[in-house]
Design an enzyme around this catalytic site. Structure first.
Site, short mmCIF file in Angstrom:
data_model
loop_
_atom_site.label_atom_id
_atom_site.label_comp_id
_atom_site.label_asym_id
_atom_site.label_seq_id
_atom_site.Cartn_x
_atom_site.Cartn_y
_atom_site.Cartn_z
N HIS A 29 0.84 -1.29 0.01
CA HIS A 29 -0.06 -0.05 0.03
C HIS A 29 1.01 1.23 -0.08
O HIS A 29 2.13 1.46 0.43
CB HIS A 29 -0.83 0.02 1.32
N ASP B 258 -8.22 -5.38 0.19
CA ASP B 258 -8.58 -6.17 -1.02
C ASP B 258 -8.14 -7.54 -1.20
O ASP B 258 -8.61 -8.48 -1.74
CB ASP B 258 -8.00 -5.60 -2.24
N1 CMC Z 1 4.16 -7.48 -4.91
C1 CMC Z 1 5.71 -7.42 -5.00
N2 CMC Z 1 6.36 -6.55 -4.68
C2 CMC Z 1 5.63 -5.22 -4.61
C3 CMC Z 1 4.25 -5.08 -4.51
C4 CMC Z 1 3.77 -6.24 -4.51
N3 CMC Z 1 2.36 -6.35 -4.46
N4 CMC Z 1 3.96 -3.94 -3.94
C5 CMC Z 1 5.13 -3.18 -4.16
N5 CMC Z 1 6.21 -3.89 -4.31
C6 CMC Z 1 7.80 -3.74 -4.30
C7 CMC Z 1 8.31 -2.95 -5.56
O1 CMC Z 1 8.44 -3.75 -6.47
C8 CMC Z 1 9.12 -1.70 -4.85
O2 CMC Z 1 10.32 -2.67 -4.93
P1 CMC Z 1 11.96 -1.93 -4.93
O3 CMC Z 1 11.75 -0.93 -3.91
O4 CMC Z 1 12.75 -3.27 -4.73
O5 CMC Z 1 11.73 -1.59 -6.37
C9 CMC Z 1 8.72 -1.73 -3.62
O6 CMC Z 1 7.86 -2.90 -3.15
C10 CMC Z 1 7.92 -0.47 -3.20
O7 CMC Z 1 6.87 -0.38 -4.25
P2 CMC Z 1 6.09 0.85 -5.00
O8 CMC Z 1 5.74 0.34 -6.31
O9 CMC Z 1 7.08 2.01 -5.16
O10 CMC Z 1 4.99 1.08 -4.20
P3 CMC Z 1 3.81 2.13 -4.48
O11 CMC Z 1 3.52 3.01 -3.27
O12 CMC Z 1 4.06 3.07 -5.51
O13 CMC Z 1 2.41 1.02 -4.76
C11 CMC Z 1 0.84 -0.13 -4.76
C12 CMC Z 1 1.57 0.79 -3.85
C13 CMC Z 1 -0.70 -0.52 -3.96
C14 CMC Z 1 0.15 0.19 -6.14
C15 CMC Z 1 1.77 -1.46 -4.90
O14 CMC Z 1 1.79 -2.01 -3.61
C16 CMC Z 1 1.02 -2.61 -5.68
O15 CMC Z 1 0.94 -2.78 -6.92
N6 CMC Z 1 0.23 -3.51 -4.88
C17 CMC Z 1 -0.49 -4.36 -5.51
C18 CMC Z 1 -1.88 -4.10 -5.96
C19 CMC Z 1 -2.96 -3.81 -4.89
O16 CMC Z 1 -3.11 -4.62 -4.19
N7 CMC Z 1 -3.47 -2.74 -4.83
C20 CMC Z 1 -4.59 -2.37 -3.65
C21 CMC Z 1 -4.17 -1.08 -2.88
S1 CMC Z 1 -5.18 -1.16 -1.55
C22 CMC Z 1 -6.71 -0.83 -2.00
C23 CMC Z 1 -6.61 0.75 -3.00
O17 CMC Z 1 -5.95 1.50 -2.76
O18 CMC Z 1 -7.73 0.77 -3.80
#
Ligand code: CMC
Length: 431
Positions: free
Chosen positions: A308, A366
């Site tokens: 998140h 989720d």
């Molecule tokens: N699986 C594997 N690696 C992950 C994941 C994941 N689900 N989420 C983040 N990472 C890694 C990412 O690759 C990065 O690694 P590194 O630092 O080595 O490059 C690190 O964790 C930080 O991730 P980020 O993409 O910079 O984080 P963000 O804040 O931009 O993204 C997120 C947040 C929710 C989009 C992301 O965690 C994600 O894609 N999760 C899966 C989709 C999901 O479950 N979304 C629902 C969110 S909650 C409900 C809502 O908001 O609607």
């Protein structure tokens, strides 16, 4: 005591600017950079809004490090345990919890606005039979503005209030009609003797030729999920609603834009993506392979339902919903749903894996909501629609809050231009 300020220094010119710090009631304060460009000649650069507060709000507070979420100061755990969806909705729209009379009146208003204009009902037939229900939602909610002209004047308080009530009231009816269209069954009219979530279940699952009894466990589970999903401060869809609303677009158009933003798998679409992912993993024995893929930077696969932007601790909503998930599956399922087993195993492995620990990637709301929906017989392509119904309250409350501000201005971010500098047009024959 002197005002709290932050001083910025341009180390090229030595020029300094003292900026005021706006105080929050809880959580980080914010440096007010409104004068920054005018005085220093720079924009600030923050893609993804990692450090930027786009507005001030008195609605929802969340602390990602503590795993804390509150609506107007009330902890989500207390609301989930002791309140119900319409009571929380009233509180979000009106600042305070209602007394008995206020709640009854509000419930009556939302209930009596549940029907759709009959012409609007026919709109559903214009969609292809296999249209994704979210596609129908974007279209139909946007088209409400073509039907309810008496509630589109955003400068009129009464219009704003009626629009808010209509949106909250009609969303379940539109959602259920989208579903009925996709499975080729006749639309079911709302039954105003039922509760908000009971009515939704009735409109989704009853058919004209049979009696349908709303299951109280399903009704309660949905009510709880809807409270948890109601608002989440300035997430992508809410920010979209605010940005659209800042141009004084009508409320129905604004909420349609929020639905579109919610649809993406990185946001509300994640609940559908979680179930697809669990089906793809298929068996507990495959979990390590998928965990390895999630960690592999050359693979675009991510563990859906994990991570998140703000929560760097357990998502408090996930904790509540996890318990509900057990309860629903024990009562409505056979208690041995293989996908739930798989989800728990995945959760256990990921929570103990160095990659996920180091990045503070915990299951989010989720991760579990899809499993509950599935146990209630709601198909995967309706999961994000469910989210949209609940989040409509948050969108509407945030929109109301923004429009009611004294100095409300159109949202207009700046950019760091990195394209070509000025060049002259070359005739096609000479290129
Ligand atoms: N699986 C594997 N690696 C992950 C994941 C994941 N689900 N989420 C983040 N990472 C890694 C990412 O690759 C990065 O690694 P590194 O630092 O080595 O490059 C690190 O964790 C930080 O991730 P980020 O993409 O910079 O984080 P963000 O804040 O931009 O993204 C997120 C947040 C929710 C989009 C992301 O965690 C994600 O894609 N999760 C899966 C989709 C999901 O479950 N979304 C629902 C969110 S909650 C409900 C809502 O908001 O609607």
């Amino acid at each position: 005591m002197s005002e709290h300020t932050v001083t910025i220094t341009d180390n090229k010119t030595g020029k300094q600017l003292e900026l005021p710090v706006r105080q929050s009631t809880q959580g980080p304060c914010a440096v007010d950079i409104g004068r920054f460009y005018r005085e220093m000649g720079f924009f600030t650069y923050d893609p993804g809004f990692l450090s930027t507060a786009s507005c001030q709000s008195a609605l929802t507070y969340l602390d990602g490090e503590q795993g804390m979420l509150m609506y107007r100061g009330y902890p989500i755990e207390q609301l989930a345990e002791r309140s119900n969806f319409l009571e929380v909705a009233y509180m979000m729209l009106n600042s305070e919890l209602p007394d008995r009379q206020q709640l009854d009146e509000f419930t009556d208003i939302i209930t009596c606005h549940s029907m759709l204009n009959e012409t609007l009902n026919r709109l559903f037939n214009g969609f292809h039979h296999d249209a994704h229900p979210m596609a129908i939602m974007v279209g139909v909610v946007g088209s409400l503005s073509a039907f309810y002209h008496d509630s589109t004047d955003i400068n009129n308080l009464d219009h704003r209030e009626i629009a808010a009530h209509r949106l909250i009231a009609k969303m379940p009816t539109i959602a259920a009609a989208s579903y009925k269209h996709s499975i080729g069954e006749p639309q079911v009219y709302p039954d105003n003797s039922l509760s908000y979530t009971g009515n939704l279940l009735h409109m989704m699952f009853s058919v004209p030729c049979e009696n349908y009894e709303v299951d109280p466990i399903a009704e309660k589970a949905l009510d709880l999920i809807f409270i948890l999903h109601m608002d989440h401060e300035q997430n992508a869809s809410t920010s979209t609603v605010r940005l659209a609303g800042s141009s004084h677009a009508n409320p129905f158009a604004c909420i349609a834009s929020g639905i579109a933003a919610l649809w993406g798998p990185a946001h509300g679409g994640a609940n559908e993506a979680v179930l697809n992912m669990l089906n793809e993993i298929g068996d507990v024995s495959n979990v390590p392979r998928f965990i390895a893929r999630a960690k592999d930077k050359s693979d675009s696969f991510r563990l859906m339902g994990f991570g998140h932007r703000v929560y760097k601790n357990y998502d408090p909503r996930a904790r509540i919903i996890r318990e509900m998930c057990h309860e629903v599956l024990a009562k409505l399922g056979d208690g041995n749903d293989p996908l739930f087993e798989l989800a728990l195993r995945l959760e256990e492995i990921a929570l103990n894996d160095e990659y996920f620990i180091a990045r503070k990637l915990y299951p989010n709301v989720d991760f579990y909501s899809g499993l509950i929906y599935r146990a209630l017989g709601i198909p995967a392509n309706m999961f994000t629609v469910m989210f949209a119904i609940a989040r409509t309250v948050g969108w509407v409350a945030q929109w109301q809050e923004m429009i009611g501000e004294d100095n409300q201005r159109i949202g207009r971010p700046r950019q760091l231009y990195v394209g070509p500098i000025r060049r002259d047009y070359v005739e096609i024959s000479q290129r």
